[in-house]
Motif scaffolding. Structure first.
Motif, short mmCIF file in Angstrom:
data_model
loop_
_atom_site.label_atom_id
_atom_site.label_comp_id
_atom_site.label_asym_id
_atom_site.label_seq_id
_atom_site.Cartn_x
_atom_site.Cartn_y
_atom_site.Cartn_z
N ASP A 151 0.83 -1.21 0.00
CA ASP A 151 0.00 0.00 0.00
C ASP A 151 0.86 1.25 0.00
O ASP A 151 0.60 2.22 -0.73
N SER A 152 1.92 1.24 0.83
CA SER A 152 2.81 2.40 0.90
C SER A 152 3.52 2.62 -0.44
O SER A 152 3.67 3.76 -0.90
N SER A 153 3.95 1.53 -1.07
CA SER A 153 4.67 1.67 -2.34
C SER A 153 3.78 2.19 -3.45
O SER A 153 4.26 2.84 -4.39
N GLN A 154 2.47 1.93 -3.37
CA GLN A 154 1.54 2.36 -4.41
C GLN A 154 0.99 3.77 -4.18
O GLN A 154 0.30 4.31 -5.03
N ASN A 155 1.29 4.33 -3.01
CA ASN A 155 0.75 5.66 -2.68
C ASN A 155 1.86 6.67 -2.45
O ASN A 155 1.64 7.70 -1.78
N ALA A 156 3.02 6.41 -2.99
CA ALA A 156 4.15 7.34 -2.85
C ALA A 156 4.74 7.57 -4.23
O ALA A 156 5.72 6.93 -4.61
N ARG A 173 12.38 -4.18 1.57
CA ARG A 173 12.77 -3.03 0.75
C ARG A 173 12.74 -3.40 -0.74
O ARG A 173 12.38 -2.57 -1.58
N GLY A 174 13.15 -4.63 -1.04
CA GLY A 174 13.06 -5.09 -2.42
C GLY A 174 11.63 -5.13 -2.91
O GLY A 174 11.34 -4.75 -4.05
N GLY A 179 7.12 -2.60 -6.02
CA GLY A 179 5.84 -1.89 -6.06
C GLY A 179 5.98 -0.51 -6.66
O GLY A 179 5.13 -0.07 -7.43
N GLN A 180 7.06 0.19 -6.30
CA GLN A 180 7.31 1.52 -6.86
C GLN A 180 7.52 1.47 -8.37
O GLN A 180 7.01 2.31 -9.11
N LYS A 181 8.25 0.46 -8.82
CA LYS A 181 8.49 0.33 -10.27
C LYS A 181 7.17 0.07 -11.00
O LYS A 181 6.93 0.63 -12.07
N GLY A 182 6.32 -0.78 -10.40
CA GLY A 182 5.02 -1.03 -11.02
C GLY A 182 4.18 0.24 -11.10
O GLY A 182 3.52 0.50 -12.12
N LEU A 183 4.23 1.04 -10.04
CA LEU A 183 3.49 2.31 -10.03
C LEU A 183 4.02 3.26 -11.10
O LEU A 183 3.24 3.86 -11.85
N ASN A 184 5.33 3.39 -11.18
CA ASN A 184 5.94 4.30 -12.16
C ASN A 184 5.64 3.84 -13.59
O ASN A 184 5.35 4.67 -14.47
N ASP A 185 5.71 2.52 -13.82
CA ASP A 185 5.40 1.99 -15.16
C ASP A 185 3.95 2.27 -15.53
O ASP A 185 3.64 2.60 -16.68
N PHE A 186 3.04 2.13 -14.55
CA PHE A 186 1.63 2.40 -14.82
C PHE A 186 1.40 3.88 -15.14
O PHE A 186 0.64 4.21 -16.05
N GLN A 187 2.07 4.76 -14.38
CA GLN A 187 1.92 6.20 -14.63
C GLN A 187 2.42 6.56 -16.03
O GLN A 187 1.81 7.37 -16.72
N CYS A 188 3.52 5.93 -16.43
CA CYS A 188 4.05 6.19 -17.79
C CYS A 188 3.07 5.69 -18.85
O CYS A 188 2.83 6.37 -19.85
#
Length: 216
Positions: A151-156, A173-174, A179-188
């Motif tokens: 949840d934190s990785s998808q909301n930051a 952390r991995g 999760g952050q990479k998935g969020l960034n890829d989705f935003q792109c």
């Protein structure tokens, strides 16, 4: 641009570490409290305060309490010969297991042990009567913390995440980074940046040469 180091997947959650993994190398050097069940010659060179010196062949006496790296403890441990016995680190003992079962999210795992899951999994190698409880605690702790991590990785998005990951162990952390990479890829993708087609360098160079030939 090529990366200088391609991360190698950790094997710490399995029976053996992966010594091509930097995380596993660091984890295997974490100290483990042990008690010698027999005299161990020559090991005293690394623990001069525990041995009788060169006159006794640097022998560690029976019953000595030491803290040695995980890799050395695994190498010396033998159920049949009883060279040493392992004492559980505090964070894997019953008191802390009770804390984890109550609310695993309140614990700063990185402070208690940056390789909490991997190191705990390797403790199962030593055939402790508490192994079943340790493995169950590791699993339930991971399940209890997983949702908050994701949840934190998808909301930051485009934020400083140092505070969010400060309390996570290395494996968590991995997961957060994944999760952050998935969020960034989705935003792109949502902005239409993921489907842009660019001409290859080969085609661009060919066009340049063709244009030069036409000028000549």
């Amino acid at each position: 641009m090529s990366e200088a180091y391609f991360p190698v997947e950790s094997g710490a959650l399995g029976p053996e570490e992966n010594f091509l993994s930097l995380d596993d190398i660091l984890m295997s050097h974490e100290k483990l409290p042990v008690r010698t069940e027999t005299a161990i010659p020559r090991l005293g060179a690394f623990f001069p305060e525990r041995s009788g010196g060169a006159e006794t062949d640097n022998t560690i006496p029976q019953g000595s309490k030491l803290e040695i790296p995980l890799w050395l403890a695994k190498g010396l441990f033998d159920n049949r010969r009883r060279i040493l016995s392992v004492e559980l680190p505090k964070i894997y003992q019953e008191g802390w297991r009770t804390v984890f079962s109550a609310d695993a999210n309140v614990v700063d795992l990185h402070k208690m042990g940056p390789h909490f899951y991997g190191f705990g999994s390797q403790l199962l190698h030593f055939d402790s009567p508490e192994n079943a409880d340790i493995s169950q605690s590791l699993l339930q702790t991971f399940i209890g913390r997983f949702r908050r991590i994701m949840d934190s990785s998808q909301n930051a998005y485009n934020e400083d995440t140092s505070v969010l990951v400060a309390r996570l162990d290395e494996m968590e952390r991995g997961l957060f980074q994944t999760g952050q990479k998935g969020l960034n890829d989705f935003q792109c993708w949502e902005k239409g940046q993921a489907s842009q087609i660019r001409a290859s360098n080969l085609v661009q160079n060919y066009k340049k040469r063709k244009f030069t030939d036409m000028e000549d």
